[in-house]
Design a protein around this motif. Structure first.
Motif, mmCIF file in Angstrom:
data_model
loop_
_atom_site.group_PDB
_atom_site.id
_atom_site.type_symbol
_atom_site.label_atom_id
_atom_site.label_comp_id
_atom_site.label_asym_id
_atom_site.label_seq_id
_atom_site.Cartn_x
_atom_site.Cartn_y
_atom_site.Cartn_z
ATOM 1 N N ASN A 148 0.826 -1.227 0.000
ATOM 2 C CA ASN A 148 0.000 0.000 0.000
ATOM 3 C C ASN A 148 0.856 1.271 0.000
ATOM 4 N N LYS A 149 1.937 1.260 -0.757
ATOM 5 C CA LYS A 149 2.842 2.402 -0.816
ATOM 6 C C LYS A 149 2.311 3.462 -1.781
ATOM 7 N N GLY A 150 2.453 4.716 -1.388
ATOM 8 C CA GLY A 150 2.177 5.841 -2.274
ATOM 9 C C GLY A 150 0.834 5.775 -2.954
ATOM 10 N N LEU A 151 0.849 5.780 -4.278
ATOM 11 C CA LEU A 151 -0.402 5.826 -5.024
ATOM 12 C C LEU A 151 -1.220 4.548 -4.915
ATOM 13 N N TRP A 152 -0.675 3.524 -4.263
ATOM 14 C CA TRP A 152 -1.403 2.281 -4.005
ATOM 15 C C TRP A 152 -2.105 2.297 -2.647
ATOM 16 N N ASN A 153 -1.926 3.344 -1.866
ATOM 17 C CA ASN A 153 -2.581 3.460 -0.567
ATOM 18 C C ASN A 153 -4.093 3.537 -0.794
ATOM 19 N N PRO A 154 -4.874 2.597 -0.254
ATOM 20 C CA PRO A 154 -6.319 2.580 -0.529
ATOM 21 C C PRO A 154 -7.054 3.839 -0.048
ATOM 22 N N GLU A 155 -6.492 4.538 0.916
ATOM 23 C CA GLU A 155 -7.134 5.760 1.403
ATOM 24 C C GLU A 155 -6.936 6.938 0.463
ATOM 25 N N ARG A 156 -5.867 6.884 -0.369
ATOM 26 C CA ARG A 156 -5.572 7.971 -1.312
ATOM 27 C C ARG A 156 -5.081 7.407 -2.632
ATOM 28 N N ALA A 157 -5.716 6.366 -3.104
ATOM 29 C CA ALA A 157 -5.237 5.665 -4.307
ATOM 30 C C ALA A 157 -5.407 6.507 -5.569
ATOM 31 N N LEU A 158 -4.523 6.286 -6.505
ATOM 32 C CA LEU A 158 -4.621 6.886 -7.823
ATOM 33 C C LEU A 158 -5.766 6.187 -8.544
ATOM 34 N N ARG A 159 -6.730 6.936 -9.028
ATOM 35 C CA ARG A 159 -7.941 6.339 -9.613
ATOM 36 C C ARG A 159 -7.804 5.992 -11.095
ATOM 37 N N GLN A 160 -6.953 6.716 -11.824
ATOM 38 C CA GLN A 160 -6.715 6.443 -13.239
ATOM 39 C C GLN A 160 -5.216 6.377 -13.469
ATOM 40 N N THR A 161 -4.801 5.494 -14.352
ATOM 41 C CA THR A 161 -3.386 5.488 -14.703
ATOM 42 C C THR A 161 -3.077 6.800 -15.416
ATOM 43 N N PRO A 162 -1.822 7.217 -15.436
ATOM 44 C CA PRO A 162 -1.480 8.441 -16.165
ATOM 45 C C PRO A 162 -1.901 8.382 -17.635
ATOM 46 N N ALA A 163 -1.747 7.225 -18.267
ATOM 47 C CA ALA A 163 -2.136 7.081 -19.676
ATOM 48 C C ALA A 163 -3.644 7.263 -19.841
ATOM 49 N N GLU A 164 -4.440 6.660 -18.954
ATOM 50 C CA GLU A 164 -5.904 6.822 -19.010
ATOM 51 C C GLU A 164 -6.286 8.280 -18.794
ATOM 52 N N PHE A 165 -5.628 8.921 -17.851
ATOM 53 C CA PHE A 165 -5.914 10.325 -17.545
ATOM 54 C C PHE A 165 -5.619 11.220 -18.748
ATOM 55 N N ARG A 166 -4.458 11.025 -19.376
ATOM 56 C CA ARG A 166 -4.088 11.843 -20.533
ATOM 57 C C ARG A 166 -5.059 11.615 -21.685
ATOM 58 N N GLN A 167 -5.411 10.358 -21.924
ATOM 59 C CA GLN A 167 -6.320 10.044 -23.018
ATOM 60 C C GLN A 167 -7.693 10.687 -22.795
ATOM 61 N N GLN A 168 -8.203 10.586 -21.592
ATOM 62 C CA GLN A 168 -9.510 11.166 -21.277
ATOM 63 C C GLN A 168 -9.495 12.683 -21.405
ATOM 64 N N ASN A 169 -8.407 13.313 -20.979
ATOM 65 C CA ASN A 169 -8.344 14.768 -20.995
ATOM 66 C C ASN A 169 -7.971 15.340 -22.360
ATOM 67 N N GLN A 170 -7.450 14.549 -23.274
ATOM 68 C CA GLN A 170 -7.200 14.998 -24.640
ATOM 69 C C GLN A 170 -8.504 15.070 -25.426
ATOM 70 N N GLN A 171 -9.465 14.229 -25.040
ATOM 71 C CA GLN A 171 -10.734 14.157 -25.786
ATOM 72 C C GLN A 171 -11.663 15.310 -25.442
ATOM 73 N N LYS A 172 -11.359 16.032 -24.363
ATOM 74 C CA LYS A 172 -12.249 17.130 -23.944
ATOM 75 C C LYS A 172 -11.954 18.400 -24.703
#
Length: 172
Positions: A148-172
């Motif tokens: 559960n280190k860093g972005l894997w911590n369930p209390e503050r987990a990263l919800r989208q991979t960086p690639a998913e985030f970039r792809q979603q935000n390029q389409q807007k």
């Protein structure tokens, strides 16, 4: 809980059985940290000081808009290498599509690409032909996830991979 302990022991065992690699490359001074995966270095190729952008191989750092993780990855990389000298080790592909030099970063015998993954600041990414340390990076990611280190911590987990985030935000 027993599965988790077994998995951690297996990761440690696998990592300790690997023959240590002696990295080969060029020494450069870190000038600036641009993100959790990109730095600028001053190298002295042919006795001429050159400012080069270096993209770390095998990792994908969160975007700055993915807070707090984008800024945290940059700050951790700054803590590790800001203003210091590093060894740049290349692999099969020497540059990316943005014409940045691709490298594994080493300092004092530590593969910094792997260290960032192990601490949970970045994700391992096998999207290129550069696979020399891919298994090490994947093992480090599994360890970070199980612990559960860093972005894997369930209390503050990263919800989208960086690639998913970039792809979603390029389409807007």
């Amino acid at each position: 809980m027993l599965y988790r302990l077994f998995a951690i022991a297996l990761c440690v065992l696998l990592a300790s059985c690997q023959k240590p690699e002696m990295p080969q490359g060029t020494i450069a001074k870190v000038e600036r940290i641009l993100s959790g995966q990109t730095i600028e270095v001053i190298s002295t190729a042919d006795k001429i000081a050159l400012l080069e952008q270096i993209r770390l191989i095998g990792i994908d750092a969160p975007d700055f808009q993915q807070q707090p993780w984008g800024e945290a990855a940059k700050q951790r990389l700054e803590q590790l290498i800001g203003g210091k000298q590093v060894l740049l080790e290349s692999d099969i592909a020497e540059k990316d599509q943005s014409d940045r030099k691709l490298a594994y970063l080493w300092q004092d015998g530590i593969l910094l690409n792997e260290q960032l993954v192990k601490e949970g600041y970045v994700l391992a990414s096998g999207r290129s032909r550069n696979t020399k340390y891919q298994q090490r990076l994947l093992n480090a990611q599994e360890w970070a996830r199980l612990m559960n280190k860093g972005l894997w911590n369930p209390e503050r987990a990263l919800r989208q991979t960086p690639a998913e985030f970039r792809q979603q935000n390029q389409q807007k």
